[in-house]
Design an enzyme around this catalytic site. Structure first.
Site, PDB file in Angstrom:
ATOM      1  N   HIS A 169       0.721  -1.314  -0.019  1.00 61.93           N
ATOM      2  CA  HIS A 169      -0.043  -0.026   0.108  1.00 61.93           C
ATOM      3  C   HIS A 169       0.912   1.067  -0.001  1.00 61.93           C
ATOM      4  O   HIS A 169       1.858   1.401   0.648  1.00 61.93           O
ATOM      5  CB  HIS A 169      -1.114   0.189   0.999  1.00 61.93           C
ATOM      6  CG  HIS A 169      -0.331   0.212   2.583  1.00 61.93           C
ATOM      7  ND1 HIS A 169      -0.048   1.338   3.249  1.00 61.93           N
ATOM      8  CD2 HIS A 169      -0.174  -1.057   3.252  1.00 61.93           C
ATOM      9  CE1 HIS A 169       0.119   1.021   4.314  1.00 61.93           C
ATOM     10  NE2 HIS A 169       0.426  -0.324   4.485  1.00 61.93           N
ATOM     11  N   ASP A 186      -0.184   4.499   0.963  1.00 62.59           N
ATOM     12  CA  ASP A 186      -0.465   5.379   1.602  1.00 62.59           C
ATOM     13  C   ASP A 186       0.231   5.190   3.162  1.00 62.59           C
ATOM     14  O   ASP A 186       0.645   3.956   3.510  1.00 62.59           O
ATOM     15  CB  ASP A 186      -1.995   5.453   2.108  1.00 62.59           C
ATOM     16  CG  ASP A 186      -2.549   4.388   2.714  1.00 62.59           C
ATOM     17  OD1 ASP A 186      -1.960   3.146   2.008  1.00 62.59           O
ATOM     18  OD2 ASP A 186      -3.337   4.236   3.494  1.00 62.59           O
ATOM     19  N   ASP A 244       6.363   0.538   6.842  1.00 63.86           N
ATOM     20  CA  ASP A 244       4.973   0.382   6.562  1.00 63.86           C
ATOM     21  C   ASP A 244       4.263   1.476   5.744  1.00 63.86           C
ATOM     22  O   ASP A 244       4.235   2.463   6.057  1.00 63.86           O
ATOM     23  CB  ASP A 244       4.107   0.252   7.850  1.00 63.86           C
ATOM     24  CG  ASP A 244       2.666  -0.016   7.860  1.00 63.86           C
ATOM     25  OD1 ASP A 244       2.429  -0.406   6.827  1.00 63.86           O
ATOM     26  OD2 ASP A 244       1.953   0.348   8.798  1.00 63.86           O
ATOM     27  N   GLU A 258      -5.183   1.873   2.436  1.00 60.67           N
ATOM     28  CA  GLU A 258      -5.091   0.783   3.634  1.00 60.67           C
ATOM     29  C   GLU A 258      -5.167   1.273   5.001  1.00 60.67           C
ATOM     30  O   GLU A 258      -5.840   0.612   5.822  1.00 60.67           O
ATOM     31  CB  GLU A 258      -3.913  -0.128   3.336  1.00 60.67           C
ATOM     32  CG  GLU A 258      -3.711  -1.269   3.998  1.00 60.67           C
ATOM     33  CD  GLU A 258      -3.223  -1.199   5.331  1.00 60.67           C
ATOM     34  OE1 GLU A 258      -3.467  -2.194   6.372  1.00 60.67           O
ATOM     35  OE2 GLU A 258      -2.801  -0.125   5.856  1.00 60.67           O
ATOM     36  N   ASP A 282       0.444 -10.370   1.305  1.00 61.78           N
ATOM     37  CA  ASP A 282       0.381  -8.875   1.879  1.00 61.78           C
ATOM     38  C   ASP A 282       1.515  -8.955   2.932  1.00 61.78           C
ATOM     39  O   ASP A 282       2.004  -9.675   3.440  1.00 61.78           O
ATOM     40  CB  ASP A 282      -0.990  -8.596   2.322  1.00 61.78           C
ATOM     41  CG  ASP A 282      -1.478  -7.303   2.337  1.00 61.78           C
ATOM     42  OD1 ASP A 282      -0.455  -6.256   1.994  1.00 61.78           O
ATOM     43  OD2 ASP A 282      -2.492  -6.886   2.655  1.00 61.78           O
ATOM     44  N   HIS A 326       4.425   3.160  12.742  1.00 63.58           N
ATOM     45  CA  HIS A 326       3.522   4.192  12.974  1.00 63.58           C
ATOM     46  C   HIS A 326       4.031   5.163  14.271  1.00 63.58           C
ATOM     47  O   HIS A 326       3.277   5.913  14.897  1.00 63.58           O
ATOM     48  CB  HIS A 326       2.125   3.507  13.633  1.00 63.58           C
ATOM     49  CG  HIS A 326       1.252   2.798  12.361  1.00 63.58           C
ATOM     50  ND1 HIS A 326      -0.128   2.657  12.605  1.00 63.58           N
ATOM     51  CD2 HIS A 326       1.520   2.501  11.171  1.00 63.58           C
ATOM     52  CE1 HIS A 326      -0.621   2.096  11.399  1.00 63.58           C
ATOM     53  NE2 HIS A 326       0.467   2.154  10.549  1.00 63.58           N
TER      54      HIS A 326
END
Length: 487
Positions: free
Chosen positions: A118, A120, A153, A187, A214, A459
């Site tokens: 992904h 984003d 990520d 995502e 994934d 994150h």
């Protein structure tokens, strides 16, 4: 008396002897694989990932803050960074900003494989920018690391899969079966306009997928105390997700004349009951499969624990419940995340609302969660409703005796020969769930070798990936395309 002693001795000696035999026979199940040659990664790979990080493709909760121009810039960047991919594969823009690439295989009757990433990333938490060692969107390469939001990520997966395909194209490789690459743009906020739209498009075309890969587990160092080797955790399932709102409504009034229990007290008591009475823990499914694979790799005492689950299961479950990371693997978890009530310190609120998030273990469901809440709260003054952005049932558990899992395990072992490969329950939701109707073989694994402190950076602050670890991921994806496309 002698007979009683004989019976007592047998009751001790026989189980002990049985346990010793089981432990002695509890040997490693890791397959022996010839290491793959360490192919040189093309020059500039780290800089290409760094360039991707510099484009701040942020997904925010507020749809009104979405910046489509940034995603168009990212799409243009990929086109310039990977010229062979964009000249020889078909690229489609799906759901306004997501991307689907098709690399047509020699045998078009064979089901394709799908590699997912992904584009984003999550925003930088307010007031933390100055805590980063380097600009979170600077894409700096310093001290052997690529720094910035998305380094792990999940722009690493996007760039690494494109690097792998670019390498194979340059080598003149053509896959026996078709290879699809899918990169969602949302995502981090559920994937409704990205992965879900790509999956729907493939379903309309009648596509069945031999394998889906994934993000999910990684090649972790030091993630399981007692195992010296890195452990490659391959997600074979993911937990479900539901957010429940608990609301109490009362007459309100002046705080000088309070009732026996205010709206705040009613909801607080309900949350306390849920925290004190979690859903039951159990050791089965992917978590049991994981320990079946990693158990033989532990030192003797821990190995005996896993070799004799017929006897030690209750002890192991109690130990697993003691830490949040392992507790999440054996039960549906309860997390109170928001509380709203009141407008003034001397006014009784007319209503109070708590938000409780549940991550659902395979075998449980949204229905069993809501039944548990009703039974535990047991208060007619509490209104129980499903809230949040979305809900998702736990995924199906993919089989580990399939050709697809074997190809992935062989790939990991050949590119990272010291790794212990094990199935794993992913405790978060991923884009993979949107492809559930298209394949029996859905796996969640990002082939990055990470240390325990690296996992906290996702994150969080100072997200980064080692250059050598990133290059290994590229080689792993390259080898996987060769192995899986030839299943």
């Amino acid at each position: 008396m002698k007979k009683l002693l004989v019976v007592f001795a047998a009751a001790i000696v026989l189980p002990a002897g049985f346990s010793v035999v089981l432990t002695a026979r509890y040997a490693s199940t890791q397959p022996s694989v010839t290491p793959a040659p360490e192919i040189a990664v093309p020059a500039g790979a780290a800089e290409r990932l760094a360039g991707a990080i510099r484009i701040a493709t942020i997904s925010a909760e507020d749809p009104g803050s979405f910046d489509g121009e940034t995603f168009r810039a990212f799409r243009d960047y990929l086109e310039s960074a990977f010229p062979l991919v964009h000249s020889r594969l078909r690229r489609e823009v799906v759901g306004t900003h997501s991307l689907l690439y098709t690399w047509t295989g020699a045998d078009q009757s064979a089901d394709p494989i799908l590699l997912i990433g992904h584009m984003d990333v999550v925003p930088i938490e307010p007031d933390t920018e100055n805590k980063w060692a380097h600009d979170p969107f600077g894409g700096r390469i310093i001290d052997g690391f690529i720094w910035g939001r998305g380094a792990i990520d999940n722009k690493s997966a996007v760039a690494a899969t494109l690097e792998a395909v670019e390498m194979l194209l340059a080598e003149g490789f053509r896959p026996p079966r078709t290879v699809l690459l899918a990169y969602g743009h949302d995502e981090e906020v559920g994937g409704a306009s990205g992965a879900r739209e790509i999956a729907a498009l493939l379903k309309r075309r009648g596509v069945r997928l031999e394998m889906v890969l994934d993000e999910g587990g990684v090649i972790g160092e030091g993630v399981l105390a007692g195992i010296r080797e890195p452990v490659a955790l391959v997600g074979v399932a993911e937990k479900g997700f539901v957010t429940i709102e608990l609301t109490a409504r009362t007459a309100g009034g002046h705080s000088s004349l309070p009732p026996a229990q205010s709206a705040v007290g009613i909801v607080s008591a309900a949350v306390a009951r849920l925290e004190q009475n979690p859903m039951p823990a159990r050791l089965d499914g992917p978590t049991r499969q994981m320990f079946d694979q990693v158990g033989p790799e532990f030192p003797m005492l821990q190995r005996a624990l896993f070799a004799n689950l017929w006897l030690t299961r209750p002890v192991l479950i109690r130990r697993l419940q003691q830490m949040p990371t392992t507790n999440a693997m054996v039960r549906t978890t309860t997390a109170a995340t928001m509380f709203q009530a009141g407008t003034k310190d001397n006014v009784l609120p007319t209503h109070a609302r708590a938000v409780v998030n549940f991550r659902i273990l395979p075998g449980d469901s949204i229905r069993t969660v809501t039944e548990h809440i009703s039974r535990v709260v047991d208060d007619d003054r509490i209104e129980i409703t499903v809230g949040g952005r979305f809900s998702a049932e736990p995924s199906r558990v993919s089989r580990i005796d399939s050709d697809a899992f074997w190809a992935l395990q062989q790939t990991i072992r050949s590119t990272v020969p010291d790794a212990v490969v094990a199935p794993y329950l992913v405790v978060v939701v991923t884009d993979a769930r949107h492809y559930a109707d298209l394949s029996e073989n859905i796996f969640r694994f990002l082939p990055l070798r990470l240390r325990s402190d690296d996992l906290k950076r996702m994150h969080g602050i100072d997200e980064r990936v080692g250059i050598r670890d990133y290059e290994m991921a590229i080689r792993t994806y390259r080898q996987l395309v060769i192995n899986a496309a030839g299943i």
